[in-house]
Design a protein around this motif. Structure first.
Motif, PDB file in Angstrom:
ATOM      1  N   HIS A 202       0.860  -1.184   0.000  1.00 36.73           N
ATOM      2  CA  HIS A 202       0.000   0.000   0.000  1.00 36.73           C
ATOM      3  C   HIS A 202       0.895   1.233   0.000  1.00 36.73           C
ATOM      4  O   HIS A 202       1.791   1.347   0.845  1.00 36.73           O
ATOM      5  N   SER A 205      -2.552   6.168  -2.251  1.00 38.82           N
ATOM      6  CA  SER A 205      -3.833   5.551  -2.595  1.00 38.82           C
ATOM      7  C   SER A 205      -3.663   4.408  -3.593  1.00 38.82           C
ATOM      8  O   SER A 205      -4.648   3.907  -4.142  1.00 38.82           O
ATOM      9  N   ASN A 207      -2.243   0.481  -4.736  1.00 42.86           N
ATOM     10  CA  ASN A 207      -2.014  -0.848  -4.187  1.00 42.86           C
ATOM     11  C   ASN A 207      -1.334  -1.730  -5.230  1.00 42.86           C
ATOM     12  O   ASN A 207      -1.697  -1.700  -6.409  1.00 42.86           O
TER      13      ASN A 207
END
Length: 337
Positions: A202, A205, A207
């Motif tokens: 992460h 914002s 991933n």
């Protein structure tokens, strides 16, 4: 782990560099670098698995380019599982690029009692020697299907005092504790893929998913909502049909969340051993539904017997800053061409 806090000049300069090294006929290593582009400085570094032999030293050479050494060590090493193609030279990685500041994460169930393969056992013993010599912290990880929040490593808080702060962490998704117990304590057998670590990075914002060699049963055991909003997928188990459910899971999550655009980069390494000739095209075709680009580290007309795919993400802009194929790496699918 306690979240570390650092202050930098500008979050606009923060990048995540991902290097995937694949070799023919087999072999895989991954390098993740949090990079301050303005200062050309490594903030954090992570190695995932290792393959070093003879002329196949791409991960060592790249680590040296980033000036990583015993004195400026890797922050985290993730050894997903002990198969040869993910482990060859692991002791060299630990001996030359790590010290007591480095954490070595291995899957629970991986120990001298369960490693029946001679090469895996010998590599593990040699690696443990350097772990003790360089005083690394070694942690054996697992997850339960009932655990709400999986284990996290290297939690980091990056601030420039102006833009929104950036948060970074590595979230371990597998192996599942119940499966390890069943395999090692009940059945008294161990298939190395069953204990493979998979994880998500992460960052801001964004991933980024890394599948190790997890197979379908383990993939289905992950809380599906951990797999939302992915920008990058390292395809598990070299594109095998025993690990092919991930695209449909992710696609269903897109539909549920009404996300029409899919800007996912998917990367796969090859594995050619005996009758196994991975990746399978049928499996890669499934990734077309969730990917804008699919990259293979091996090609039919191979010349170099290695392939590296490098991609750099600008975290604030949520965009690709640079990407390159090296050696035999090639773009297998591009949504826009």
């Amino acid at each position: 782990m306690t979240e570390e806090r650092i202050t930098i000049d500008s979050n606009l300069d923060i990048q995540l560099h991902i290097h995937v090294f694949g070799f023919h006929p087999q072999g895989e290593s991954i390098l993740l670098i949090i990079f301050d582009a303005s200062k050309e400085q490594v903030i954090r570094s992570i190695a995932v698995d290792c393959f070093i032999e003879k002329n196949k030293k791409q991960i060592k050479n790249t680590l040296k380019q980033y000036k990583i050494s015993n004195q400026n060590p890797l922050n985290l090493i993730i050894w997903t599982h002990p198969d040869y193609d993910h482990s060859k030279g692991m002791e060299l990685l630990v001996s030359e690029f790590a010290n007591k500041q480095t954490i070595l994460v291995t899957p629970d169930g991986m120990n001298i009692w369960n490693l029946v393969n001679a090469h895996a056992l010998w590599t593990y013993i040699k690696t443990l020697f350097y772990v003790k010599k360089n005083r690394l912290l070694i942690e054996h990880v697992n997850n339960s299907n009932h655990r709400k929040y999986p284990d996290e490593y290297l939690p980091l808080h990056i601030s420039d005092g102006i833009l929104d702060d950036l948060h970074f962490s590595v979230e371990i998704l597998t192996p599942h504790a119940d499966k390890i117990i069943k395999k090692t304590e009940i059945n008294k057998s161990l298939k190395y893929n069953d204990i493979s670590i998979s994880f998500i990075v992460h960052f801001g914002s964004m991933n980024f998913y890394f599948g190790g060699d997890v197979e379908n049963e383990s993939i289905k055991g992950v809380n599906q909502y951990r797999l939302t909003n992915l920008s990058y997928v390292k395809i598990p188990h070299h594109g095998s049909d025993t690990s092919d459910v991930l695209p449909s899971i992710i696609e269903n999550l897109y539909i549920e969340n009404e996300e029409d655009e899919r800007y996912v980069t998917s990367v796969v390494t090859s594995f050619h051993n005996g009758k196994s000739k991975l990746p399978y095209d049928d499996v890669l075709n499934k990734y077309k539904s969730i990917s804008n680009i699919i990259v293979k580290t091996d090609s039919i007309d191979r010349e170099y017997y290695y392939g590296t795919y490098f991609v750099s993400y600008n975290i604030v802009a949520e965009s690709v800053a640079d990407s390159q194929c090296y050696g035999d790496a090639n773009i297998w699918y591009n949504k826009y061409y």
